[in-house]
Design a protein around this motif. Structure first.
Motif, PDB file in Angstrom:
ATOM      1  N   ASP A  18       1.030  -1.217   0.302  1.00 40.06           N
ATOM      2  CA  ASP A  18      -0.014   0.081  -0.044  1.00 40.06           C
ATOM      3  C   ASP A  18       1.039   1.205  -0.084  1.00 40.06           C
ATOM      4  O   ASP A  18       1.900   1.589   0.697  1.00 40.06           O
ATOM      5  CB  ASP A  18      -0.887   0.123   1.083  1.00 40.06           C
ATOM      6  CG  ASP A  18      -1.878  -1.194   1.375  1.00 40.06           C
ATOM      7  OD1 ASP A  18      -2.438  -1.552   0.309  1.00 40.06           O
ATOM      8  OD2 ASP A  18      -2.260  -1.698   2.302  1.00 40.06           O
ATOM      9  N   ALA A  19       0.602   2.185  -0.822  1.00 40.00           N
ATOM     10  CA  ALA A  19       1.270   3.498  -0.879  1.00 40.00           C
ATOM     11  C   ALA A  19       2.609   3.089  -1.626  1.00 40.00           C
ATOM     12  O   ALA A  19       3.496   4.223  -1.359  1.00 40.00           O
ATOM     13  CB  ALA A  19       1.413   4.182   0.563  1.00 40.00           C
ATOM     14  N   GLN A  58       6.720   4.102   3.298  1.00 39.95           N
ATOM     15  CA  GLN A  58       5.423   3.663   3.484  1.00 39.95           C
ATOM     16  C   GLN A  58       4.777   4.621   4.620  1.00 39.95           C
ATOM     17  O   GLN A  58       3.562   5.135   4.301  1.00 39.95           O
ATOM     18  CB  GLN A  58       5.217   2.377   3.567  1.00 39.95           C
ATOM     19  CG  GLN A  58       3.605   2.060   3.611  1.00 39.95           C
ATOM     20  CD  GLN A  58       3.115   0.393   3.977  1.00 39.95           C
ATOM     21  OE1 GLN A  58       3.607   0.042   5.272  1.00 39.95           O
ATOM     22  NE2 GLN A  58       2.627  -0.104   3.254  1.00 39.95           N
ATOM     23  N   PHE A  95       1.657   7.208   4.361  1.00 43.06           N
ATOM     24  CA  PHE A  95       0.558   7.264   4.999  1.00 43.06           C
ATOM     25  C   PHE A  95       0.325   8.520   5.971  1.00 43.06           C
ATOM     26  O   PHE A  95      -0.894   9.009   5.868  1.00 43.06           O
ATOM     27  CB  PHE A  95       0.603   6.022   6.052  1.00 43.06           C
ATOM     28  CG  PHE A  95       0.178   4.668   5.273  1.00 43.06           C
ATOM     29  CD1 PHE A  95      -0.184   4.873   4.184  1.00 43.06           C
ATOM     30  CD2 PHE A  95       0.462   3.555   6.029  1.00 43.06           C
ATOM     31  CE1 PHE A  95      -0.567   3.509   3.684  1.00 43.06           C
ATOM     32  CE2 PHE A  95       0.307   2.288   5.203  1.00 43.06           C
ATOM     33  CZ  PHE A  95      -0.323   2.062   4.099  1.00 43.06           C
ATOM     34  N   ARG A 114      -0.781  11.338   3.815  1.00 41.75           N
ATOM     35  CA  ARG A 114      -2.214  11.180   3.298  1.00 41.75           C
ATOM     36  C   ARG A 114      -3.126  11.561   4.247  1.00 41.75           C
ATOM     37  O   ARG A 114      -4.327  12.071   4.085  1.00 41.75           O
ATOM     38  CB  ARG A 114      -2.495   9.926   2.774  1.00 41.75           C
ATOM     39  CG  ARG A 114      -1.780   9.620   1.402  1.00 41.75           C
ATOM     40  CD  ARG A 114      -2.005   7.997   1.211  1.00 41.75           C
ATOM     41  NE  ARG A 114      -1.077   7.868  -0.310  1.00 41.75           N
ATOM     42  CZ  ARG A 114      -1.266   6.820  -0.856  1.00 41.75           C
ATOM     43  NH1 ARG A 114      -2.101   5.585  -0.390  1.00 41.75           N
ATOM     44  NH2 ARG A 114      -0.584   6.349  -1.942  1.00 41.75           N
ATOM     45  N   LEU A 115      -3.000  11.216   5.640  1.00 42.29           N
ATOM     46  CA  LEU A 115      -3.864  11.405   6.640  1.00 42.29           C
ATOM     47  C   LEU A 115      -4.075  13.047   6.880  1.00 42.29           C
ATOM     48  O   LEU A 115      -4.915  13.363   7.286  1.00 42.29           O
ATOM     49  CB  LEU A 115      -3.191  10.859   8.131  1.00 42.29           C
ATOM     50  CG  LEU A 115      -3.409   9.366   8.323  1.00 42.29           C
ATOM     51  CD1 LEU A 115      -2.602   8.798   9.418  1.00 42.29           C
ATOM     52  CD2 LEU A 115      -4.669   9.062   8.624  1.00 42.29           C
ATOM     53  N   ARG A 149      -7.070  11.899   1.623  1.00 40.69           N
ATOM     54  CA  ARG A 149      -7.374  11.044   2.551  1.00 40.69           C
ATOM     55  C   ARG A 149      -8.140   9.749   2.270  1.00 40.69           C
ATOM     56  O   ARG A 149      -8.354   8.738   2.692  1.00 40.69           O
ATOM     57  CB  ARG A 149      -8.300  11.957   3.530  1.00 40.69           C
ATOM     58  CG  ARG A 149      -8.853  11.072   4.844  1.00 40.69           C
ATOM     59  CD  ARG A 149      -7.692  11.061   5.868  1.00 40.69           C
ATOM     60  NE  ARG A 149      -7.862  10.278   7.011  1.00 40.69           N
ATOM     61  CZ  ARG A 149      -8.629  10.977   7.980  1.00 40.69           C
ATOM     62  NH1 ARG A 149      -8.670  12.412   7.775  1.00 40.69           N
ATOM     63  NH2 ARG A 149      -9.024  10.253   9.259  1.00 40.69           N
ATOM     64  N   LYS A 195      -7.533   7.817  -0.096  1.00 44.02           N
ATOM     65  CA  LYS A 195      -6.574   6.544  -0.479  1.00 44.02           C
ATOM     66  C   LYS A 195      -6.296   5.906   0.663  1.00 44.02           C
ATOM     67  O   LYS A 195      -5.704   4.629   0.550  1.00 44.02           O
ATOM     68  CB  LYS A 195      -5.299   7.400  -1.029  1.00 44.02           C
ATOM     69  CG  LYS A 195      -5.500   8.002  -2.282  1.00 44.02           C
ATOM     70  CD  LYS A 195      -4.037   8.233  -2.927  1.00 44.02           C
ATOM     71  CE  LYS A 195      -4.105   8.961  -4.117  1.00 44.02           C
ATOM     72  NZ  LYS A 195      -2.943   9.078  -4.871  1.00 44.02           N
ATOM     73  N   LEU A 196      -6.716   6.177   2.016  1.00 41.66           N
ATOM     74  CA  LEU A 196      -6.256   5.373   3.216  1.00 41.66           C
ATOM     75  C   LEU A 196      -7.821   4.509   3.529  1.00 41.66           C
ATOM     76  O   LEU A 196      -8.768   5.336   3.570  1.00 41.66           O
ATOM     77  CB  LEU A 196      -5.867   6.100   4.248  1.00 41.66           C
ATOM     78  CG  LEU A 196      -4.391   6.479   4.166  1.00 41.66           C
ATOM     79  CD1 LEU A 196      -4.210   7.628   5.401  1.00 41.66           C
ATOM     80  CD2 LEU A 196      -3.459   5.581   4.258  1.00 41.66           C
ATOM     81  N   SER A 197      -7.542   3.380   3.619  1.00 43.85           N
ATOM     82  CA  SER A 197      -8.698   2.685   4.443  1.00 43.85           C
ATOM     83  C   SER A 197      -7.972   1.877   5.682  1.00 43.85           C
ATOM     84  O   SER A 197      -6.909   1.736   5.926  1.00 43.85           O
ATOM     85  CB  SER A 197      -9.139   1.521   3.496  1.00 43.85           C
ATOM     86  OG  SER A 197      -7.996   0.556   3.407  1.00 43.85           O
ATOM     87  N   ASP A 224      -5.638  -0.554   4.786  1.00 39.99           N
ATOM     88  CA  ASP A 224      -4.142   0.180   4.591  1.00 39.99           C
ATOM     89  C   ASP A 224      -3.538   0.245   5.955  1.00 39.99           C
ATOM     90  O   ASP A 224      -2.282  -0.203   5.801  1.00 39.99           O
ATOM     91  CB  ASP A 224      -4.393   1.330   3.776  1.00 39.99           C
ATOM     92  CG  ASP A 224      -5.044   1.377   2.518  1.00 39.99           C
ATOM     93  OD1 ASP A 224      -4.766   0.234   1.735  1.00 39.99           O
ATOM     94  OD2 ASP A 224      -5.674   2.157   2.060  1.00 39.99           O
ATOM     95  N   LEU A 225      -4.089   0.828   6.821  1.00 39.23           N
ATOM     96  CA  LEU A 225      -3.453   0.939   8.044  1.00 39.23           C
ATOM     97  C   LEU A 225      -3.162  -0.435   8.706  1.00 39.23           C
ATOM     98  O   LEU A 225      -2.216  -0.299   9.613  1.00 39.23           O
ATOM     99  CB  LEU A 225      -4.242   1.918   8.894  1.00 39.23           C
ATOM    100  CG  LEU A 225      -4.467   3.289   8.276  1.00 39.23           C
ATOM    101  CD1 LEU A 225      -5.454   3.939   9.238  1.00 39.23           C
ATOM    102  CD2 LEU A 225      -3.361   4.037   8.073  1.00 39.23           C
TER     103      LEU A 225
END
Length: 300
Positions: free
Chosen positions: A48-49, A157, A161, A164-165, A171, A173-175, A178-179
């Motif tokens: 991710d990312a 990475q 993240f 993006r936060l 934002r 793009k994050l789920s 992902d986290l």
């Protein structure tokens, strides 16, 4: 490279010039695919990312969306769960003269499904057995299959993240999934190693893209892709703009009979700064030229 050592970023000017040149080659490749009736499948996988989505965006920027499609499948429906695993991916495969870019692919089973427990061990082992067979069948049928793994460090990475936060425009793009990958870094690493062991086959090898620097990753991936396909520039039929025929008396519909989009642009204030008092007027004929269109000075 040490664990947290940053890769020197490719200078923007060099990046933009080479990207524009490569995108021109992609347009030639697309025309060749169309004329020759070739079928191209490109798989984008990785952390991710890691930069998969932004690379796909650059690949398709100047391509015809009717010929070059992006396949980014959501979670399977209840009906799809009852199908053969590869079935819903096959539905998105190209016909003659098409290119399909998979933003994640059937390799979900060897990655997120394996790590997050979305498939059982029997399904996972069946995938590792069937995947090389499946891909050999694609190659045998004439499909040009290319598989890219975007590799990024845990430190980079995490930085992406965090970025993006803080950015409301990215934002989405994050789920939570992902986290979750942050705390399961080593599990994903083991799953990737196992996946490569079974699916890195001579007919369809994995190509690893170092993506600590996204600019380098995009350039390297596109340059490699076009180097692996034996395309050539297609001779196009010359086109010329026809002369407009004389008017036959047509009158446009009155404006008050149509509903127009409000002129929002007119509400934007244009700030005009007065020139300094000491500034001298330019001699006639020596006015500063208008700025060139962005990218106009790039090689063609």
């Amino acid at each position: 490279m040490t664990k947290h050592e940053r890769v020197e970023r490719l200078p923007k000017k060099a990046y933009e010039a080479e990207l524009f040149r490569l995108q021109g080659e992609l347009v030639k490749l697309q025309e060749w695919v169309k004329v020759e009736g070739a079928r191209v499948v490109v798989v984008f996988e990785g952390r991710d990312a890691a930069g998969k989505g932004s690379t796909i965006k650059r690949v398709t920027e100047f391509l015809n969306p009717r010929l070059a499609r992006i396949a980014a499948l959501p979670a399977p429906t209840e009906r799809e769960r009852g199908q053969w695993y590869f079935q819903r991916y096959i539905e998105r495969f190209p016909a003659r003269g098409e290119i399909v870019l998979f933003d994640r692919s059937w390799y979900n089973r060897a990655g997120v499904e394996r790590v997050m427990g979305f498939c059982d061990n029997a399904e996972y082992m069946r995938f590792l057995h069937q995947c090389p067979i499946f891909e050999r069948l694609l190659i045998e049928d004439g499909i040009l299959l290319r598989k890219y793994w975007f590799s990024v460090s845990d430190h980079e990475q995490e930085q992406r993240f965090r970025s993006r936060l803080k950015d409301p425009m990215r934002r989405w793009k994050l789920s939570p999934m992902d986290l979750e990958s942050v705390s399961r870094w080593e599990e994903y690493s083991r799953a990737k190693d196992e996946m490569f062991l079974h699916t890195d086959i001579p007919e369809a090898p994995w190509y690893v893209v170092e993506s600590e620097d996204k600019r380098r990753a995009r350039i390297n991936m596109i340059a490699h892709l076009i180097s692996t396909i034996p395309y050539h520039e297609v001779r196009r039929v010359p086109l010329s703009l026809p002369a407009r025929p004389p008017s036959s008396g047509y009158q446009r519909t009155p404006r008050d009979m149509q509903t127009f989009v409000p002129d929002h642009a007119a509400t934007l204030a244009t700030v005009r700064k007065s020139p300094p008092a000491a500034a001298k007027a330019e001699p006639a004929g020596r006015a500063e030229p208008r700025k060139r269109r962005a990218g106009a000075d790039l090689p063609k």
